[in-house]
Design an enzyme around this catalytic site. Structure first.
Site, PDB file in Angstrom:
ATOM      1  CG  ASN A   1      42.578  49.107  28.795  1.00  0.00           C
ATOM      2  OD1 ASN A   1      43.240  50.111  29.055  1.00  0.00           O
ATOM      3  ND2 ASN A   1      43.080  48.066  28.124  1.00  0.00           N
TER       4      ASN A   1
ATOM      5  CG  PHE B   1      50.669  54.286  30.104  1.00  0.00           C
ATOM      6  CD1 PHE B   1      50.238  53.003  29.829  1.00  0.00           C
ATOM      7  CD2 PHE B   1      51.635  54.850  29.270  1.00  0.00           C
ATOM      8  CE1 PHE B   1      50.740  52.294  28.748  1.00  0.00           C
ATOM      9  CE2 PHE B   1      52.158  54.145  28.192  1.00  0.00           C
ATOM     10  CZ  PHE B   1      51.706  52.873  27.923  1.00  0.00           C
TER      11      PHE B   1
ATOM     12  CB  SER C   1      49.566  51.511  25.325  1.00  0.00           C
ATOM     13  OG  SER C   1      48.282  51.979  25.732  1.00  0.00           O
TER      14      SER C   1
ATOM     15  CG  ASN D   1      44.271  53.006  25.767  1.00  0.00           C
ATOM     16  OD1 ASN D   1      43.432  53.148  24.885  1.00  0.00           O
ATOM     17  ND2 ASN D   1      44.408  51.879  26.445  1.00  0.00           N
ATOM     18  CB  THR D   2      49.924  57.018  25.687  1.00  0.00           C
ATOM     19  OG1 THR D   2      49.642  56.508  26.995  1.00  0.00           O
ATOM     20  CG2 THR D   2      50.826  58.243  25.818  1.00  0.00           C
TER      21      THR D   2
ATOM     22  CE  LYS E   1      52.089  44.021  26.125  1.00  0.00           C
ATOM     23  NZ  LYS E   1      51.463  43.961  27.464  1.00  0.00           N
TER      24      LYS E   1
ATOM     25  CG  ASN F   1      49.791  46.779  24.377  1.00  0.00           C
ATOM     26  OD1 ASN F   1      48.720  46.758  24.972  1.00  0.00           O
ATOM     27  ND2 ASN F   1      50.816  47.505  24.788  1.00  0.00           N
TER      28      ASN F   1
END
Length: 361
Positions: A126, A130, A193, A195-196, A227, A256
């Protein structure tokens, strides 16, 4: 103490798995998620039927973070991004539900498609980014969920808004913490994450220390955890554990999603076609377990460690508990196992006599 039964085998056919194979697998993963989520949100209006069928046995209760968790198994952040389905998820047997990741500013996330199944690998890629309605919008939903009988423990996972520069990240996290800490059972700081843009750089100790110190002040008496990513060396993991303990944090969530693509059965062409994003599910199992064991080498015994990544069966959860996890979370296997997943894990833990097993070690 007994062994786990065949119904803990992830390959055992169930009505849900038949539905997944014939219908849901053919749907866009994000669309299928929204469809299932609508059903989950309706569960509290069915008179508690699901709760009576799925509630964890009292023997599974865990005391940590100054809280009483109905079960050691909970739902990881990412499933309920906007705190809209807490009550329904609790009725399915999750001992805690970690909502989010939520950010100070509402944001749409990355362009679609942004979620991809790796069915044969029982994994998921994915790059959601966010997508959420903002931390302020989550506040009244969490407040309502707290009023419900038999609710799960509620954690709030907070992250950096995409529009916020990395150098301004601390203020962004603090803003969300000030609003969510008073109404959440615990807070989780997401700096992991993939993805940012720039987010994982916040795991560098010189950036992470002032961020966590400021969020801890904003959180007040609410337990605070951080995390972390699986894609770190042992030295960096050790450094974060030392920092978290020194700052007085209450725990670490590990891990994560990963940016690694090693060990997949899916073809390189298929994986490349899916593109960037975090990989979760069964392919993450070994690395997540290794990070847990590394953390436990240096973390104090009372330090809460929540293990997440690659968990599917009660045997997987028991393995994490044996390795030193205080609590265990799952997410990706929900897609493949269905709505009775938490119930089956809780029943499997009770059948295995997990408390006696741990006491003998």
């Amino acid at each position: 103490m007994t062994t786990l039964t065949e119904n803990q085998n992830p390959r055992t056919l169930t009505p849900y798995k038949l539905l997944f194979a014939t219908v849901l697998k053919r749907m866009d993963p994000e669309q299928a998620h929204h469809l299932a989520f609508n059903v989950i949100r309706a569960l509290p209006f069915l008179g508690g039927i699901a709760h009576r069928f799925c509630k964890p046995h009292p023997s599974l209760r865990v005391q940590t973070l100054g809280l009483s968790f109905p079960s050691p198994f909970g739902l990881a952040a990412g499933f309920d991004k906007n705190a809209a389905g807490i009550a329904g998820l609790g009725e399915l047997g999750y001992g805690h539900v970690e909502v989010g990741t939520v950010t100070r500013h509402a944001q749409d996330g990355n362009p679609k498609p942004r979620m991809f199944r790796l069915v044969d690998d029982r994994g998921l890629i994915n790059r959601m980014g966010f997508n959420n309605g903002g931390s302020a919008a989550a506040v009244p939903r969490i407040e309502r969920a707290r009023l419900r009988k038999n609710r799960p423990i509620i954690g709030a996972n907070i992250g950096k808004s995409r529009v916020t520069a990395v150098e301004d990240a601390t203020a962004d996290y603090v803003w969300s913490a000030e609003r969510l800490a008073p109404i959440s059972d615990y807070l989780a700081v997401n700096v992991s994450s993939p993805n940012t843009p720039g987010l994982r750089g916040l795991q560098e100790l010189e950036l992470l220390e002032p961020l966590l110190a400021a969020v801890k002040t904003a959180a007040g008496a609410t337990p605070l955890l951080v995390k972390i990513a699986p894609d770190m060396g042992d030295e960096q993991i050790d450094g974060i554990v030392e920092l978290a303990v020194r700052l007085g944090l209450d725990g670490i969530i590990a891990t994560n999603t990963t940016v690694s693509r090693t060990g997949l059965t899916a073809s390189d062409e298929r994986v490349e076609e899916m593109g960037a994003g975090g990989l979760s599910g069964a392919p993450l199992k070994d690395r997540s377990l290794a990070v847990l064991k590394r953390i436990r080498q240096t973390a104090p015994a009372e330090f809460c460690v929540i293990s997440v990544g690659g968990v599917t069966t009660a045997a997987d959860v028991l393995e994490r508990l044996r390795a030193g996890a205080t609590l265990v979370q799952g997410f990706t296997a929900f897609i493949y196992e269905g709505p009775l997943w938490a119930r089956d894990i809780n029943r499997g833990l009770r059948q295995a006599g997990w408390r006696q097993d741990l006491a003998e070690r």
